[in-house]
Design an enzyme around this catalytic site. Structure first.
Site, PDB file in Angstrom:
ATOM      1  N   GLY A  88       0.690  -1.166   0.165  1.00 24.57           N
ATOM      2  CA  GLY A  88       0.077   0.050  -0.134  1.00 24.57           C
ATOM      3  C   GLY A  88       0.807   1.133   0.142  1.00 24.57           C
ATOM      4  O   GLY A  88       0.378   2.313  -0.214  1.00 24.57           O
ATOM      5  N   LYS A 109      10.042   2.173  -0.130  1.00 28.32           N
ATOM      6  CA  LYS A 109       8.678   2.005   1.086  1.00 28.32           C
ATOM      7  C   LYS A 109       8.617   3.490   1.158  1.00 28.32           C
ATOM      8  O   LYS A 109       9.408   4.450   1.756  1.00 28.32           O
ATOM      9  CB  LYS A 109       9.393   1.393   1.990  1.00 28.32           C
ATOM     10  CG  LYS A 109       8.418   1.062   3.129  1.00 28.32           C
ATOM     11  CD  LYS A 109       8.882   0.064   3.915  1.00 28.32           C
ATOM     12  CE  LYS A 109       7.989  -0.093   5.292  1.00 28.32           C
ATOM     13  NZ  LYS A 109       8.486  -1.205   6.361  1.00 28.32           N
ATOM     14  N   ARG A 172      14.659  -0.381   0.339  1.00 23.09           N
ATOM     15  CA  ARG A 172      15.340  -1.516   0.948  1.00 23.09           C
ATOM     16  C   ARG A 172      15.574  -2.707   0.174  1.00 23.09           C
ATOM     17  O   ARG A 172      15.019  -2.852  -0.995  1.00 23.09           O
ATOM     18  CB  ARG A 172      14.214  -2.240   2.121  1.00 23.09           C
ATOM     19  CG  ARG A 172      13.005  -2.692   1.654  1.00 23.09           C
ATOM     20  CD  ARG A 172      12.119  -3.213   2.868  1.00 23.09           C
ATOM     21  NE  ARG A 172      10.900  -3.616   2.415  1.00 23.09           N
ATOM     22  CZ  ARG A 172       9.982  -3.853   3.510  1.00 23.09           C
ATOM     23  NH1 ARG A 172      10.192  -3.681   4.704  1.00 23.09           N
ATOM     24  NH2 ARG A 172       8.904  -4.229   2.915  1.00 23.09           N
ATOM     25  N   ASP A 244       1.633 -11.635   6.997  1.00 19.87           N
ATOM     26  CA  ASP A 244       2.071 -10.594   5.855  1.00 19.87           C
ATOM     27  C   ASP A 244       3.646 -10.157   6.075  1.00 19.87           C
ATOM     28  O   ASP A 244       4.238  -9.609   5.311  1.00 19.87           O
ATOM     29  CB  ASP A 244       1.028  -9.594   5.683  1.00 19.87           C
ATOM     30  CG  ASP A 244       0.758  -8.646   6.867  1.00 19.87           C
ATOM     31  OD1 ASP A 244       0.300  -9.452   7.627  1.00 19.87           O
ATOM     32  OD2 ASP A 244       0.897  -7.616   6.526  1.00 19.87           O
ATOM     33  N   ASN A 245       3.834 -10.289   7.442  1.00 23.04           N
ATOM     34  CA  ASN A 245       5.052  -9.698   7.761  1.00 23.04           C
ATOM     35  C   ASN A 245       6.219 -10.806   7.961  1.00 23.04           C
ATOM     36  O   ASN A 245       7.181 -10.826   8.700  1.00 23.04           O
ATOM     37  CB  ASN A 245       5.050  -8.775   8.854  1.00 23.04           C
ATOM     38  CG  ASN A 245       4.395  -7.593   8.783  1.00 23.04           C
ATOM     39  OD1 ASN A 245       4.293  -7.070   7.437  1.00 23.04           O
ATOM     40  ND2 ASN A 245       3.841  -6.921   9.702  1.00 23.04           N
ATOM     41  N   ASP A 254       9.895  -5.936   7.349  1.00 21.82           N
ATOM     42  CA  ASP A 254       8.902  -4.948   7.812  1.00 21.82           C
ATOM     43  C   ASP A 254       8.820  -4.717   9.264  1.00 21.82           C
ATOM     44  O   ASP A 254       8.272  -5.055  10.037  1.00 21.82           O
ATOM     45  CB  ASP A 254       7.536  -5.801   7.629  1.00 21.82           C
ATOM     46  CG  ASP A 254       6.998  -5.546   6.262  1.00 21.82           C
ATOM     47  OD1 ASP A 254       7.885  -5.218   5.279  1.00 21.82           O
ATOM     48  OD2 ASP A 254       5.711  -5.698   5.704  1.00 21.82           O
TER      49      ASP A 254
HETATM   50  P1  AMP Z   1       2.601  -3.000   7.885  1.00 17.06           P
HETATM   51  O1  AMP Z   1       2.125  -2.574   9.164  1.00 17.06           O
HETATM   52  O2  AMP Z   1       3.688  -2.103   7.402  1.00 17.06           O
HETATM   53  O3  AMP Z   1       2.985  -4.257   7.613  1.00 17.06           O
HETATM   54  O4  AMP Z   1       1.433  -2.874   6.752  1.00 17.06           O
HETATM   55  C1  AMP Z   1       0.365  -3.294   6.603  1.00 17.06           C
HETATM   56  C2  AMP Z   1      -0.503  -2.980   5.771  1.00 17.06           C
HETATM   57  O5  AMP Z   1      -0.894  -1.791   5.693  1.00 17.06           O
HETATM   58  C3  AMP Z   1       0.431  -3.202   4.276  1.00 17.06           C
HETATM   59  O6  AMP Z   1      -0.498  -3.749   3.270  1.00 17.06           O
HETATM   60  C4  AMP Z   1       0.832  -1.603   3.912  1.00 17.06           C
HETATM   61  O7  AMP Z   1       1.008  -1.551   2.614  1.00 17.06           O
HETATM   62  C5  AMP Z   1      -0.279  -0.937   4.242  1.00 17.06           C
HETATM   63  N1  AMP Z   1      -0.078   0.378   4.803  1.00 17.06           N
HETATM   64  C6  AMP Z   1       0.753   0.625   5.952  1.00 17.06           C
HETATM   65  N2  AMP Z   1       1.040   2.050   6.058  1.00 17.06           N
HETATM   66  C7  AMP Z   1       0.068   2.563   4.739  1.00 17.06           C
HETATM   67  C8  AMP Z   1       0.191   3.965   4.376  1.00 17.06           C
HETATM   68  N3  AMP Z   1       0.667   4.846   5.026  1.00 17.06           N
HETATM   69  N4  AMP Z   1      -0.503   4.012   3.298  1.00 17.06           N
HETATM   70  C9  AMP Z   1      -0.920   2.963   2.601  1.00 17.06           C
HETATM   71  N5  AMP Z   1      -1.009   1.726   3.006  1.00 17.06           N
HETATM   72  C10 AMP Z   1      -0.429   1.344   4.101  1.00 17.06           C
HETATM   73 MG    MG Z   2       4.003  -5.478   6.350  1.00 21.32          MG
END
Ligand code: AMP
Ligand code: MG
Length: 472
Positions: A88, A109, A172, A244-245, A254
């Site tokens: 995202g 990222k 990264r 997912d992580n 992540d």
């Molecule tokens: P994470 O907590 O970084 O593992 O992210 C979990 C999910 O939320 C993933 O699909 C990320 O791409 C999405 N995500 C986290 N932060 C953002 C953001 N600021 N904008 C869009 N998607 C996000």
């Molecule tokens: Mg993630």
């Protein structure tokens, strides 16, 4: 442009359903914070003196040979299945194959919105970018499999979180960004054809010896068991071990609200969103088994008779706790100077950990203190430690080279949370000197250096960081 990245992209040749083609969104005023020159060299990148380097690593210029895309995946977040996540706020530029023959992803990222952004802005603020940069490079220097940081750049824009904050982009590098959740998304959709394609791709890229889903599962389990034990041996808490992580290659991936423990307590949690301690320090060894069970479930539909495979896959998952225990014993026995532990040595380790827990002893400094005989100072009342020490000395008397074993298992320096926070606060005000100092300090974590003694100290009461926050 003189910057040359020798792209050799494979993910972009997979079917369209695996990703969305999307370019990074340009930002107002890119400026480079850091570039990891040794890593760039390993990747075969040339022409880093290019004045446009900041433009590339902030996402304004797509380098030649890149095929930018956002990857699709799903995942269990705190136990709840989310059928569509995906990148995202990240864009895979492509892959390079290094001199070592290893294929690696290069990903931006914080590079803007993608079709998977949902409600998010696709951005990252400076804090999490710098934390991931410093901590992932420190993990690498500690010898832990991890994604790497190639570059960090300011965007010259503000992102709005609880307050407006400076935006940044992290570049990264990973052996791949395949996650347990990448398998889950196709399995949950009943798209067996895509799942088979993904499986073949993952096998070819990471586990060429794995002939079938069961041996693939076993290979991932082994990597993850070793990884989690390695984390625990340095007091590392990932913080968000959602599926997912959780990487298929077995790298730490992540970095969010991650942290290294100061005083030892097995239930330590830093993440502000982990209210029930699902991903606490000690829980990591259990949750990884749960995550591997989700991978096993996703792989079932590749079996000729999925129903009949439930039992053997379950039995396979049940072998994982012993795998982790063995890895844990190897790592922790080394920390007390034993290179070839017997099962009895586990007791010696847990006895020390119990003493540390009771005394709130500093995890890193107690173990390192075994090397230079200062461990005793970590205990207010050293009676228990003295008793333990007698038994321990008797045990390692018969070990060769225990001093050397301990010196390479017990770092002098870890990225302590209060130092990371201090560094972020300075960077928000435009001062990157602490960021550079930490990067340089943590590049040799096992070597005592008097000039860095201040970084060895645990936080004073007023410096303790109680909670860490995700970048989202
Ligand atoms: P994470 O907590 O970084 O593992 O992210 C979990 C999910 O939320 C993933 O699909 C990320 O791409 C999405 N995500 C986290 N932060 C953002 C953001 N600021 N904008 C869009 N998607 C996000
Ligand atoms: Mg993630």
């Amino acid at each position: 442009m003189t910057l040359q990245i020798p792209f050799d992209n494979s993910y972009a040749t997979l079917p369209d359903s695996f990703y969305a083609r999307v370019s990074p969104e340009p930002v107002k005023a890119p400026s480079l914070i850091a570039i990891n020159t040794p890593l760039a060299r390993e990747l075969g990148i040339d022409g880093l003196d290019d004045p446009d380097v900041a433009e590339v690593f902030a996402g304004n210029t797509v380098p030649q040979g890149a095929s930018p895309l956002a990857q699709l995946y799903a995942g269990h977040q705190f136990g709840q299945y989310n059928p569509q996540l995906g990148d995202g706020r990240a864009v895979l530029l492509g892959e390079t194959v290094g001199a070592d023959g290893i294929r690696r992803d290069i990903q931006l990222k914080g590079s803007g919105r993608t079709p998977f952004s949902r409600m998010g802005d696709g951005r990252a603020w400076l804090g999490p970018v710098l934390r991931e940069y410093v901590v992932s490079e420190a993990m690498h220097a500690l010898g832990v499999p991890t994604t790497r940081a190639l570059a960090a750049a300011r965007t010259g824009e503000r992102v709005v979180r609880e307050q407006p904050l400076p935006g940044a982009v992290l570049t990264r590098v990973a052996q791949s960004h395949l996650r347990v959740g990448t398998f889950q998304v196709f399995s949950a959709r009943g798209d067996t054809k895509a799942l088979q394609t993904l499986f073949d791709y993952a096998v070819a890229r990471h586990y060429p010896d794995a002939a079938d889903p069961a041996s693939f599962l076993n290979a991932v389990m082994r990597k993850q068991a070793a990884l989690i034990a390695h984390w625990m041996s340095f007091g590392f808490i990932h913080g968000v071990m959602n599926t997912d992580n959780c990487s298929i290659s077995g790298e730490t991936i992540d970095y969010g609200p991650c942290a290294f423990m100061d005083s030892y307590h097995p239930e330590t949690v830093y993440s502000s969103i982990d209210r029930y301690g699902r991903y606490s320090y000690a829980a990591q060894a259990d949750i990884i088994v749960w995550n591997m069970a989700q991978l096993a479930t996703a792989l079932l539909s590749l079996m000729p008779d999925p129903e009949a495979s439930v039992e053997p896959f379950t039995a396979q998952i049940h072998t994982m706790p012993d795998m982790i225990r063995a890895e844990w014993l190897t790592r922790f026995a080394a920390k007390i100077g034993i290179a070839n532990p017997t099962p009895d040595d586990a007791r010696l380790v847990t006895d020390l950990l119990t003493l540390m827990q009771v005394s709130d002893a500093d995890f890193t400094n107690t173990f390192r203190g075994l090397v230079d005989d200062t461990a005793r100072d970590q205990f207010d009342d050293p009676t228990g430690f003295d008793q333990w020490s007698e038994g321990w000395k008797a045990r390692i008397d018969s070990e060769d080279g225990s001093q050397a074993v301990m010196s390479t298992a017990n770092p002098v320096l870890i990225p302590r949370n209060h130092r990371i926070e201090e560094m972020i606060q300075a960077a928000v005000l435009g001062d990157d000197s602490l960021f550079h100092r930490l990067n340089s300090a943590y590049s040799a974590p096992f070597t005592p250096n008097p000039a860095l003694a201040d970084l060895q100290h645990p936080p004073r009461p007023n410096e303790v960081v109680q909670a860490t926050f995700c970048g989202t």
